[in-house]
Design an enzyme around this catalytic site. Sequence first.
Site, PDB file in Angstrom:
ATOM      1  CG  HIS A 166      -0.535   0.324   2.412  1.00  0.00           C
ATOM      2  ND1 HIS A 166      -0.431   1.565   2.920  1.00  0.00           N
ATOM      3  CD2 HIS A 166      -0.224  -0.448   3.567  1.00  0.00           C
ATOM      4  CE1 HIS A 166       0.098   2.129   4.146  1.00  0.00           C
ATOM      5  NE2 HIS A 166       0.325   0.345   4.430  1.00  0.00           N
ATOM      6  CG  ASP A 201       2.429   1.992   8.080  1.00  0.00           C
ATOM      7  OD1 ASP A 201       1.301   1.924   8.983  1.00  0.00           O
ATOM      8  OD2 ASP A 201       1.952   1.608   7.010  1.00  0.00           O
ATOM      9  CD  GLU A 232      -2.985  -1.024   5.312  1.00  0.00           C
ATOM     10  OE1 GLU A 232      -2.879   0.247   5.081  1.00  0.00           O
ATOM     11  OE2 GLU A 232      -3.395  -2.206   5.970  1.00  0.00           O
ATOM     12  CG  ASP A 272       1.480  -2.903   5.377  1.00  0.00           C
ATOM     13  OD1 ASP A 272       0.676  -3.070   5.493  1.00  0.00           O
ATOM     14  OD2 ASP A 272       2.130  -1.518   5.722  1.00  0.00           O
ATOM     15  CG  HIS A 291      -0.690   4.173  11.932  1.00  0.00           C
ATOM     16  ND1 HIS A 291      -1.652   3.840  11.760  1.00  0.00           N
ATOM     17  CD2 HIS A 291      -0.148   3.564  10.111  1.00  0.00           C
ATOM     18  CE1 HIS A 291      -2.044   3.125  11.367  1.00  0.00           C
ATOM     19  NE2 HIS A 291      -1.370   3.014  10.418  1.00  0.00           N
TER      20      HIS A 291
END
Length: 434
Positions: free
Chosen positions: A121, A133, A167, A196, A282
């Site tokens: 992704h 990520d 994603e 990923d 994140h």
Amino acid sequence: MKLSARLSALAGSSALVIGALAGAVPATAAPAGAAAVPDIPVASVKQHLTDLQSIATANGGNRAHGRAGYKASIDFVKAKLDAVGFTTTVQQFTYNGTTGYNLIADWPGGDANQVIMAGSHLDSVTSGPGINDNGSGSAAILEAALTVARTGYQPSKHLRFGWWGAEELGLVGSKHYVNNLPTTERAKLKGYLNFDMIGSPNPGYFVYDDDPTIEQTFKTYFSGIGVPTEIETEGDGRSDHASFKNVGIPVGGLFTGASRVKTSAQVTKWGGTATAFDRCYHSSCDTTANINDTALDRNSDAIAHAIWTLSGTSTQPPTGKVFENTADVSVPDNGAAVTSTVDVTGVTGNAPASLSVGVNIVHTYIGDLVVDLVAPDGSVYNLHNRSGGSADNINQTYTVNASGEVANGAWKLRVQDKAGADTGYINSFKLTFP
Ligand code: DTR
Ligand code: CA
Ligand code: ZN
Ligand code: ZN
């Protein structure tokens, strides 16, 4: 004893037989030998990450779905692939009222009925540039694709690459791709490899435990470089491979860890610290500084190893593999069906689209007979359905599209005599892989 007055044979069946061949199936060319796997220069992968970082910086600090940074990321990857001869397609979808994009890139050539696909992704979360990520997976498969072109690699199977949108919002882009892929096209996908987060700063080396062949391919690579691996336990459903697995496509992949904490045993195994595999998961700090170069290099090379290994040979069974049963089996006149069985072993993958089925039945009125090939899972392929009238004996090689069947297992020839006054027996039943 033939009965003089008989109804003519029933109309031929719409058998799955592609064509009954008089002679043996001609041997196909041996699959091309596996080409040497090139090294993926980690510096090139890191350069792609630097470029993705610049894109995020120039577009509000992220590359998230619906934001300018995502479309700029798609355009960046597409331009590099177009420049070296890939056939690229940008697939649009809508989610949360905004347009999303998948990028699909096909390398011309290879068996169109056997596709190996690698995907990652490309979107980030809104809180940061998403370099680990998932710039890491996206950059690694980009460099693998560019290496295919640079080396002029011509695999036996067809190579496809995918960069997925949205994603982070629930595998939206890859689900859209799979949902819009016709069943016939899905069947051609012999493996989907997902990457990923493969450059985590405090890395573990995890291999998805899904398709055993793909899993073993990765494990072989890592054991070859002396790096222990573990099975990815939290992976199910957690990334785009789930979209493919949910429709029965064989999947595999690699992962270096997210917010979970590395155990002391894992520190002993892999080094690093007993902290999160990626403390910037994140977060805004998921920048180019949030990458472990060794992990990125090892995983990039593992990706190349898997792509070259899985695409370089045909999944068709070895040429000329023959399984035969020559025991005579009496066929009761106007009675119950009987079978002759061959046990296929040692063949990986599915049976071919051109499975050769040798049938030899001694009988004095073949219009009485219904003859079926029954696959190990019970699927029935009709070979002969009451045609041929008063002719004697069936001694024929049929070609059956059995590509939907797992090759290994007990295959049966089933014969039933459905009219009185003539009888016979199964003389032999043979399966030959082309
Ligand atoms: N869901 C992914 C990160 C992730 C978390 N666990 C796993 C396991 C296997 C692959 C990926 C992941 C993301 O945030 O993009
Ligand atoms: Ca390398
Ligand atoms: Zn994420
Ligand atoms: Zn991710």
